[in-house]
Design a protein around this motif. Structure first.
Motif, PDB file in Angstrom:
ATOM      1  N   VAL A 114      10.921  -2.073   1.296  1.00  0.00           N
ATOM      2  CA  VAL A 114      10.884  -0.638   1.626  1.00  0.00           C
ATOM      3  C   VAL A 114      12.184   0.022   1.159  1.00  0.00           C
ATOM      4  N   GLY A 115      13.314  -0.600   1.470  1.00  0.00           N
ATOM      5  CA  GLY A 115      14.605  -0.061   1.030  1.00  0.00           C
ATOM      6  C   GLY A 115      14.719   0.013  -0.476  1.00  0.00           C
ATOM      7  N   TYR A 116      14.240  -1.012  -1.151  1.00  0.00           N
ATOM      8  CA  TYR A 116      14.231  -1.038  -2.613  1.00  0.00           C
ATOM      9  C   TYR A 116      13.431   0.146  -3.155  1.00  0.00           C
ATOM     10  N   GLY A 117      12.245   0.351  -2.609  1.00  0.00           N
ATOM     11  CA  GLY A 117      11.386   1.448  -3.070  1.00  0.00           C
ATOM     12  C   GLY A 117      11.995   2.809  -2.824  1.00  0.00           C
ATOM     13  N   ILE A 118      12.589   2.992  -1.657  1.00  0.00           N
ATOM     14  CA  ILE A 118      13.230   4.275  -1.343  1.00  0.00           C
ATOM     15  C   ILE A 118      14.349   4.556  -2.341  1.00  0.00           C
ATOM     16  N   GLY A 119      15.155   3.539  -2.620  1.00  0.00           N
ATOM     17  CA  GLY A 119      16.243   3.726  -3.577  1.00  0.00           C
ATOM     18  C   GLY A 119      15.741   4.041  -4.974  1.00  0.00           C
ATOM     19  N   TYR A 120      14.727   3.327  -5.408  1.00  0.00           N
ATOM     20  CA  TYR A 120      14.187   3.532  -6.758  1.00  0.00           C
ATOM     21  C   TYR A 120      13.567   4.924  -6.883  1.00  0.00           C
ATOM     22  N   CYS A 180       9.900   6.192 -11.831  1.00  0.00           N
ATOM     23  CA  CYS A 180      10.635   5.376 -10.862  1.00  0.00           C
ATOM     24  C   CYS A 180       9.728   4.929  -9.717  1.00  0.00           C
ATOM     25  N   ALA A 181       8.878   5.822  -9.233  1.00  0.00           N
ATOM     26  CA  ALA A 181       7.925   5.452  -8.174  1.00  0.00           C
ATOM     27  C   ALA A 181       6.946   4.408  -8.694  1.00  0.00           C
ATOM     28  N   GLN A 182       6.485   4.598  -9.919  1.00  0.00           N
ATOM     29  CA  GLN A 182       5.540   3.658 -10.524  1.00  0.00           C
ATOM     30  C   GLN A 182       6.177   2.279 -10.682  1.00  0.00           C
ATOM     31  N   TRP A 198       0.830  -1.206   0.000  1.00  0.00           N
ATOM     32  CA  TRP A 198       0.000   0.000   0.000  1.00  0.00           C
ATOM     33  C   TRP A 198       0.864   1.256   0.000  1.00  0.00           C
ATOM     34  N   THR A 199       1.912   1.297   0.835  1.00  0.00           N
ATOM     35  CA  THR A 199       2.750   2.498   0.890  1.00  0.00           C
ATOM     36  C   THR A 199       3.526   2.702  -0.401  1.00  0.00           C
ATOM     37  N   GLN A 200       3.917   1.603  -1.055  1.00  0.00           N
ATOM     38  CA  GLN A 200       4.583   1.749  -2.357  1.00  0.00           C
ATOM     39  C   GLN A 200       3.631   2.427  -3.344  1.00  0.00           C
ATOM     40  N   GLY A 201       2.383   2.019  -3.331  1.00  0.00           N
ATOM     41  CA  GLY A 201       1.390   2.632  -4.219  1.00  0.00           C
ATOM     42  C   GLY A 201       1.082   4.059  -3.824  1.00  0.00           C
ATOM     43  N   PHE A 202       0.997   4.294  -2.521  1.00  0.00           N
ATOM     44  CA  PHE A 202       0.697   5.639  -2.031  1.00  0.00           C
ATOM     45  C   PHE A 202       1.779   6.628  -2.454  1.00  0.00           C
ATOM     46  N   ALA A 203       3.031   6.159  -2.561  1.00  0.00           N
ATOM     47  CA  ALA A 203       4.139   7.023  -2.965  1.00  0.00           C
ATOM     48  C   ALA A 203       4.045   7.446  -4.424  1.00  0.00           C
ATOM     49  N   THR A 214      14.397   7.644  -5.802  1.00  0.00           N
ATOM     50  CA  THR A 214      15.321   8.776  -5.897  1.00  0.00           C
ATOM     51  C   THR A 214      15.329   9.354  -7.307  1.00  0.00           C
ATOM     52  N   GLY A 215      14.850   8.590  -8.258  1.00  0.00           N
ATOM     53  CA  GLY A 215      14.880   9.024  -9.651  1.00  0.00           C
ATOM     54  C   GLY A 215      16.040   8.415 -10.418  1.00  0.00           C
ATOM     55  N   ASP A 216      16.935   7.754  -9.704  1.00  0.00           N
ATOM     56  CA  ASP A 216      18.055   7.059 -10.341  1.00  0.00           C
ATOM     57  C   ASP A 216      17.791   5.560 -10.232  1.00  0.00           C
ATOM     58  N   PRO A 217      17.363   4.926 -11.328  1.00  0.00           N
ATOM     59  CA  PRO A 217      17.008   3.507 -11.263  1.00  0.00           C
ATOM     60  C   PRO A 217      18.130   2.609 -10.733  1.00  0.00           C
ATOM     61  N   LYS A 218      19.374   3.022 -10.883  1.00  0.00           N
ATOM     62  CA  LYS A 218      20.479   2.206 -10.366  1.00  0.00           C
ATOM     63  C   LYS A 218      20.438   2.104  -8.847  1.00  0.00           C
ATOM     64  N   LYS A 219      19.841   3.085  -8.186  1.00  0.00           N
ATOM     65  CA  LYS A 219      19.795   3.085  -6.722  1.00  0.00           C
ATOM     66  C   LYS A 219      18.748   2.123  -6.167  1.00  0.00           C
ATOM     67  N   ARG A 220      18.006   1.463  -7.053  1.00  0.00           N
ATOM     68  CA  ARG A 220      17.074   0.443  -6.587  1.00  0.00           C
ATOM     69  C   ARG A 220      17.836  -0.788  -6.109  1.00  0.00           C
ATOM     70  N   ILE A 221      19.055  -0.943  -6.593  1.00  0.00           N
ATOM     71  CA  ILE A 221      19.913  -2.045  -6.160  1.00  0.00           C
ATOM     72  C   ILE A 221      20.693  -1.555  -4.943  1.00  0.00           C
ATOM     73  N   ASN A 222      20.219  -1.944  -3.771  1.00  0.00           N
ATOM     74  CA  ASN A 222      20.823  -1.504  -2.518  1.00  0.00           C
ATOM     75  C   ASN A 222      20.703  -2.632  -1.498  1.00  0.00           C
ATOM     76  N   ALA A 223      21.049  -2.347  -0.262  1.00  0.00           N
ATOM     77  CA  ALA A 223      20.982  -3.383   0.778  1.00  0.00           C
ATOM     78  C   ALA A 223      19.568  -3.950   0.896  1.00  0.00           C
ATOM     79  N   GLY A 224      18.565  -3.092   0.762  1.00  0.00           N
ATOM     80  CA  GLY A 224      17.185  -3.548   0.842  1.00  0.00           C
ATOM     81  C   GLY A 224      16.852  -4.571  -0.222  1.00  0.00           C
ATOM     82  N   THR A 225      17.347  -4.342  -1.425  1.00  0.00           N
ATOM     83  CA  THR A 225      17.116  -5.276  -2.527  1.00  0.00           C
ATOM     84  C   THR A 225      17.667  -6.648  -2.180  1.00  0.00           C
ATOM     85  N   PHE A 226      18.886  -6.674  -1.663  1.00  0.00           N
ATOM     86  CA  PHE A 226      19.510  -7.950  -1.317  1.00  0.00           C
ATOM     87  C   PHE A 226      18.792  -8.637  -0.160  1.00  0.00           C
TER      88      PHE A 226
END
Length: 149
Positions: free
Chosen positions: A106-112, A64-66, A29-34, A114-126
């Protein structure tokens, strides 16, 4: 042939699994709300789903949010199936891994977002992927053991 049992016994600890499954809905829900404020800032009208080509920073942030939300939705059914399957046999471990998936998404979404798709790959993703793969493995191995192959 062996006789199959007529009942399934579910541990009281399965309540943790149910709680994590319910809480995971908040993550989705919060991913969609963003997406909503990003949609408004990018001036993307309903029913349009995407912007192509991307021309502004606002459009990039929206896309990126979508995508963060859409990717979470794509992963969600498999996550729930793995959580519930593994949770029947290993409820506390499955609940902990399920909580890890939630935190990771949550970490994946926060990174994504940012507007930089590369930041979706972060600790949260792993964390999310390790949690998911562990749940799948637990479900498969536990299921095979339970079936006594």
């Amino acid at each position: 042939l062996r006789k199959m049992s007529d009942t399934i016994t579910i541990s009281n600890d399965f309540g943790y699994v149910i709680a994590v499954a319910a809480a995971s809905g908040i993550v989705v829900w919060t991913q969609g709300f963003a997406v909503m404020p990003a949609r408004k800032a990018a001036k993307v009208e309903y029913p349009n789903f995407s912007v192509y080509p991307i021309k502004t920073d606002e459009e990039r942030l929206y896309m990126c949010a979508q995508r963060a939300h859409q990717n979470t939705l794509e992963a969600y059914p498999g996550f729930l199936a793995a959580l519930l399957g593994a949770g029947l046999l290993y409820p506390k471990t499955a609940a902990a891994l399920g909580a890890g998936w939630c935190v990771g998404r949550v970490g994946y979404g926060i990174g994504y977002r940012t507007g930089d798709p590369k930041k979706r790959i972060n600790a949260g993703t792993f964390i999310a992927y390790i949690s998911f793969l562990s749940l799948v493995g637990m479900g498969v191995v536990g299921g095979i053991r339970k079936a006594a192959f």
